[in-house]
Motif scaffolding. Structure first.
Motif, mmCIF file in Angstrom:
data_model
loop_
_atom_site.group_PDB
_atom_site.id
_atom_site.type_symbol
_atom_site.label_atom_id
_atom_site.label_comp_id
_atom_site.label_asym_id
_atom_site.label_seq_id
_atom_site.Cartn_x
_atom_site.Cartn_y
_atom_site.Cartn_z
ATOM 1 N N GLN A 264 11.161 96.452 110.090
ATOM 2 C CA GLN A 264 11.841 97.674 110.563
ATOM 3 C C GLN A 264 12.940 97.348 111.575
ATOM 4 O O GLN A 264 14.049 97.875 111.500
ATOM 5 N N THR A 265 12.600 96.461 112.505
ATOM 6 C CA THR A 265 13.570 96.125 113.557
ATOM 7 C C THR A 265 14.817 95.485 112.961
ATOM 8 O O THR A 265 15.940 95.807 113.335
ATOM 9 N N LEU A 266 14.604 94.568 112.010
ATOM 10 C CA LEU A 266 15.746 93.910 111.378
ATOM 11 C C LEU A 266 16.584 94.924 110.615
ATOM 12 O O LEU A 266 17.810 94.881 110.623
ATOM 13 N N ARG A 267 15.871 95.831 109.951
ATOM 14 C CA ARG A 267 16.587 96.856 109.184
ATOM 15 C C ARG A 267 17.495 97.664 110.109
ATOM 16 O O ARG A 267 18.649 97.928 109.791
ATOM 17 N N LYS A 268 16.958 98.016 111.279
ATOM 18 C CA LYS A 268 17.770 98.776 112.251
ATOM 19 C C LYS A 268 18.965 97.961 112.714
ATOM 20 O O LYS A 268 20.005 98.511 113.055
ATOM 21 N N SER A 269 18.822 96.632 112.740
ATOM 22 C CA SER A 269 19.947 95.776 113.136
ATOM 23 C C SER A 269 20.888 95.522 111.972
ATOM 24 O O SER A 269 21.818 94.723 112.088
ATOM 25 N N GLY A 270 20.617 96.138 110.824
ATOM 26 C CA GLY A 270 21.525 96.022 109.692
ATOM 27 C C GLY A 270 21.229 94.874 108.751
ATOM 28 O O GLY A 270 21.981 94.638 107.804
ATOM 29 N N VAL A 271 20.132 94.129 108.983
ATOM 30 C CA VAL A 271 19.805 93.018 108.088
ATOM 31 C C VAL A 271 19.040 93.563 106.884
ATOM 32 O O VAL A 271 17.983 94.176 107.036
ATOM 33 N N VAL A 272 19.598 93.347 105.702
ATOM 34 C CA VAL A 272 18.950 93.810 104.478
ATOM 35 C C VAL A 272 17.718 92.944 104.230
ATOM 36 O O VAL A 272 17.828 91.742 104.009
ATOM 37 N N ASN A 273 16.536 93.542 104.318
ATOM 38 C CA ASN A 273 15.309 92.755 104.162
ATOM 39 C C ASN A 273 14.171 93.638 103.702
ATOM 40 O O ASN A 273 14.242 94.853 103.790
ATOM 41 N N GLU A 274 13.115 93.009 103.177
ATOM 42 C CA GLU A 274 11.912 93.748 102.807
ATOM 43 C C GLU A 274 10.695 93.012 103.360
ATOM 44 O O GLU A 274 10.784 91.834 103.684
ATOM 45 N N ALA A 275 9.587 93.734 103.451
ATOM 46 C CA ALA A 275 8.349 93.149 103.970
ATOM 47 C C ALA A 275 7.392 92.842 102.825
ATOM 48 O O ALA A 275 7.217 93.654 101.923
ATOM 49 N N PHE A 276 6.773 91.650 102.863
ATOM 50 C CA PHE A 276 5.866 91.206 101.794
ATOM 51 C C PHE A 276 4.515 90.883 102.424
ATOM 52 O O PHE A 276 4.405 89.984 103.238
ATOM 53 N N HIS A 277 3.486 91.641 102.053
ATOM 54 C CA HIS A 277 2.157 91.394 102.625
ATOM 55 C C HIS A 277 1.102 91.949 101.676
ATOM 56 O O HIS A 277 1.418 92.606 100.681
ATOM 57 N N SER A 278 -0.152 91.717 102.021
ATOM 58 C CA SER A 278 -1.221 92.014 101.067
ATOM 59 C C SER A 278 -1.492 93.515 100.914
ATOM 60 O O SER A 278 -2.230 93.915 100.026
ATOM 61 N N ASP A 279 -0.901 94.360 101.765
ATOM 62 C CA ASP A 279 -1.096 95.806 101.589
ATOM 63 C C ASP A 279 -0.281 96.363 100.417
ATOM 64 O O ASP A 279 -0.532 97.471 99.963
ATOM 65 N N LEU A 280 0.709 95.603 99.977
ATOM 66 C CA LEU A 280 1.584 96.124 98.919
ATOM 67 C C LEU A 280 0.870 96.121 97.573
ATOM 68 O O LEU A 280 0.104 95.229 97.265
ATOM 69 N N GLU A 281 1.162 97.127 96.783
ATOM 70 C CA GLU A 281 0.681 97.152 95.408
ATOM 71 C C GLU A 281 1.309 95.988 94.647
ATOM 72 O O GLU A 281 2.414 95.554 94.978
ATOM 73 N N GLN A 282 0.612 95.566 93.637
ATOM 74 C CA GLN A 282 1.097 94.420 92.874
ATOM 75 C C GLN A 282 2.492 94.677 92.300
ATOM 76 O O GLN A 282 3.356 93.809 92.301
ATOM 77 N N GLN A 283 2.671 95.900 91.799
ATOM 78 C CA GLN A 283 3.968 96.227 91.197
ATOM 79 C C GLN A 283 5.096 96.077 92.221
ATOM 80 O O GLN A 283 6.155 95.534 91.927
ATOM 81 N N ALA A 284 4.829 96.541 93.436
ATOM 82 C CA ALA A 284 5.821 96.452 94.507
ATOM 83 C C ALA A 284 6.105 94.990 94.841
ATOM 84 O O ALA A 284 7.249 94.585 95.037
ATOM 85 N N ARG A 285 5.046 94.177 94.856
ATOM 86 C CA ARG A 285 5.234 92.740 95.142
ATOM 87 C C ARG A 285 6.116 92.082 94.091
ATOM 88 O O ARG A 285 7.007 91.318 94.407
ATOM 89 N N GLU A 286 5.808 92.411 92.836
ATOM 90 C CA GLU A 286 6.594 91.800 91.762
ATOM 91 C C GLU A 286 8.047 92.227 91.825
ATOM 92 O O GLU A 286 8.956 91.431 91.608
ATOM 93 N N GLU A 287 8.240 93.486 92.131
ATOM 94 C CA GLU A 287 9.591 94.036 92.248
ATOM 95 C C GLU A 287 10.368 93.283 93.340
ATOM 96 O O GLU A 287 11.502 92.844 93.133
ATOM 97 N N LEU A 288 9.725 93.092 94.497
ATOM 98 C CA LEU A 288 10.368 92.367 95.600
ATOM 99 C C LEU A 288 10.702 90.940 95.181
ATOM 100 O O LEU A 288 11.794 90.436 95.445
ATOM 101 N N MET A 289 9.739 90.293 94.506
ATOM 102 C CA MET A 289 9.955 88.915 94.075
ATOM 103 C C MET A 289 11.141 88.803 93.119
ATOM 104 O O MET A 289 11.938 87.880 93.218
ATOM 105 N N ARG A 290 11.218 89.776 92.203
ATOM 106 C CA ARG A 290 12.329 89.752 91.250
ATOM 107 C C ARG A 290 13.662 89.875 91.974
ATOM 108 O O ARG A 290 14.593 89.119 91.720
ATOM 109 N N GLY A 291 13.730 90.830 92.912
ATOM 110 C CA GLY A 291 14.964 91.028 93.668
ATOM 111 C C GLY A 291 15.327 89.790 94.478
ATOM 112 O O GLY A 291 16.485 89.397 94.573
ATOM 113 N N PHE A 292 14.295 89.159 95.033
ATOM 114 C CA PHE A 292 14.526 87.983 95.872
ATOM 115 C C PHE A 292 14.987 86.806 95.009
ATOM 116 O O PHE A 292 15.947 86.116 95.346
ATOM 117 N N LYS A 293 14.290 86.618 93.878
ATOM 118 C CA LYS A 293 14.666 85.534 92.969
ATOM 119 C C LYS A 293 16.096 85.688 92.468
ATOM 120 O O LYS A 293 16.834 84.724 92.339
#
Ligand code: ADP
Ligand code: MG
Length: 407
Positions: A264-293
């Motif tokens: 959140q803090t980075l986002r407020k500073s304008g850094v385009v980023n996402e958070a990856f942790h075990s609370d995320l649904e699998q679909q969300a994790r895969e989506e993030l991985m695809r975007g990152f890759k």
């Protein structure tokens, strides 16, 4: 390492060599060079090599080679791996390397909804040559259905240390108890603690051993370490992101809460980023991985869920926003960069309270890393990017690519 050895020296099937060429693998990595002949020989094997050294292909290539000419296709090999991300990656690597072979594989992993369960259930019923599975989910299937593992000939435990860390020992033992005793068993691990040796003693037969190095970061990673007070970390982080040009960066924090907060803090500073942790649904994790890759998402902030095994090329910067409690995790985290033949940089922020932890890491990696001096970290002086030191700084503010145009 012997420079002369190529993949063609193993006597692999021509279709396997074609698969290798299509994947762009020209020369075996050290663990591949040592493990492949032993596996082709039919030996049980325990192999220890750090992350990013090519362990997947070390077992996938001999498997494809064994299975390629079978007339009667049936479930022949089971690969157990700790996470769904790894199951998918291994499945993809099998698909790539067996592109010219009649080999099929299915990934089995947890999470998702009932539809995913049904789909995996059906796939298992229909069968494949190889199953790549996380132990928990596979056991759920094995406990409820009568799946045929009685003709299985190969069992592979990938990232065995991580599977034990994640509490999969019981599931693994239950699964193994249902497999034929006549089989070839291979175990891969980044580290070799006692409990891994015990596991090896209980399920491998007279194993050959391959040990490429104690867990040490690859030489291609430039490791930098900064002494920073917690309250200055964000400022230092922002300055470092500007100072060191990168394409894809991972930022590690030791807890989910810290990850969410920093995101959140980075986002407020304008850094385009996402958070990856075990609370995320699998679909969300895969989506993030695809975007990152794909390079659409330049910065991923994550817990150590991200640090093991995830295979993304082109990560050029890894930042430890704090010092991992387990020294091995340091090696895993920075092993996300400097993959295959590429160079990478890691930056670790150490606050005075983490000095002891940092010392343990230096002991593990076997060298003392000099502190990097920066005005910011000396707790005085203006931020770097206002001194015109970084690529994005000082010249009337050219906007770095990873920042949003407006916030
Ligand atoms: P590990 O399981 O040891 O952490 P991986 O098997 O995931 O490592 O391999 C790391 C990366 O190196 C992957 O991107 C893989 O495609 C690549 N790779 C593996 N073997 C070779 C090779 N012989 N030549 C070129 N790249 C390779
Ligand atoms: Mg691996």
């Amino acid at each position: 390492m012997n420079e002369e050895i190529g993949f063609d020296s193993f006597g692999l099937h021509p279709d396997v060599l074609d698969g290798l060429a299509a994947m762009g693998f020209r020369k075996p990595s050290p663990v591949q060079e040592q493990a492949i002949p032993l596996i082709l020989d039919g030996r049980d094997l325990i192999a220890c090599a750090q992350t990013g050294t090519g362990k997947t292909a070390a077992f996938v290539l001999p498997l494809i080679d064994h299975l390629i000419d079978l007339d009667d296709r049936h479930l022949s090999a089971l690969i157990l791996t700790p996470t769904r991300e790894l199951a998918l990656q291994i499945d993809q690597q099998i698909e790539g390397l067996s592109y010219y072979s009649p080999i099929s594989s299915i990934p089995i992993y947890g999470g998702g909804d009932g539809a995913l369960w049904d789909q995996q259930h059906k796939a298992l019923r229909q069968g494949a040559d190889l199953v790549v599975a996380t132990p928990g989910r596979l056991w759920s299937f094995m406990a409820t259905g009568n799946f045929q593992f009685n003709r299985l000939r190969y069992l592979i435990l990938d990232e065995a240390d991580r599977m034990l860390d994640m509490g999969f020992l019981e599931d693994i033992m239950r699964i193994v108890a249902r497999l034929p005793k006549e089989r070839q068993t291979l175990m891969f691990s980044a580290t070799m603690p006692d409990r891994i040796r015990q596991l090896a003693n209980s399920i491998l037969k007279d194993p050959a051993q391959v040990s490429i190095a104690v867990s040490r970061p690859a030489d291609k990673i430039e490791q930098m370490v900064f002494q920073v007070m917690d309250e200055r970390k964000l400022e230092v982080l922002l300055a470092l992101l500007e100072e060191f040009p990168f394409r894809s960066a991972l930022i590690f924090c030791s807890s989910k809460d810290k990850v969410k907060q920093l995101h959140q803090t980075l986002r407020k500073s304008g850094v385009v980023n996402e958070a990856f942790h075990s609370d995320l649904e699998q679909q969300a994790r895969e989506e993030l991985m695809r975007g990152f890759k794909a390079g659409r998402l330049p910065v991923l902030v994550g817990t150590d869920v991200l640090s093991r095994g995830i295979d993304v090329d082109n990560i050029d910067l890894v930042i430890n926003y704090d010092v991992p409690p387990d020294p091995e995790d340091y090696v895993h985290r920075i092993g996300r960069t400097g993959r295959a033949e590429r160079n990478g940089r890691s930056i670790t922020m150490v606050n005075p309270m983490d000095l002891r932890r940092w010392k343990r890491i230096e002991e593990l990696v076997g060298r003392v890393l000099p502190w990097t001096e920066r005005p910011l970290c000396g707790w005085s002086g203006p931020p770097l990017h206002r001194q015109g030191r970084g690529p994005g700084g000082g010249k009337g503010g050219k906007r770095p690519f990873y920042k949003k145009s407006s916030k």
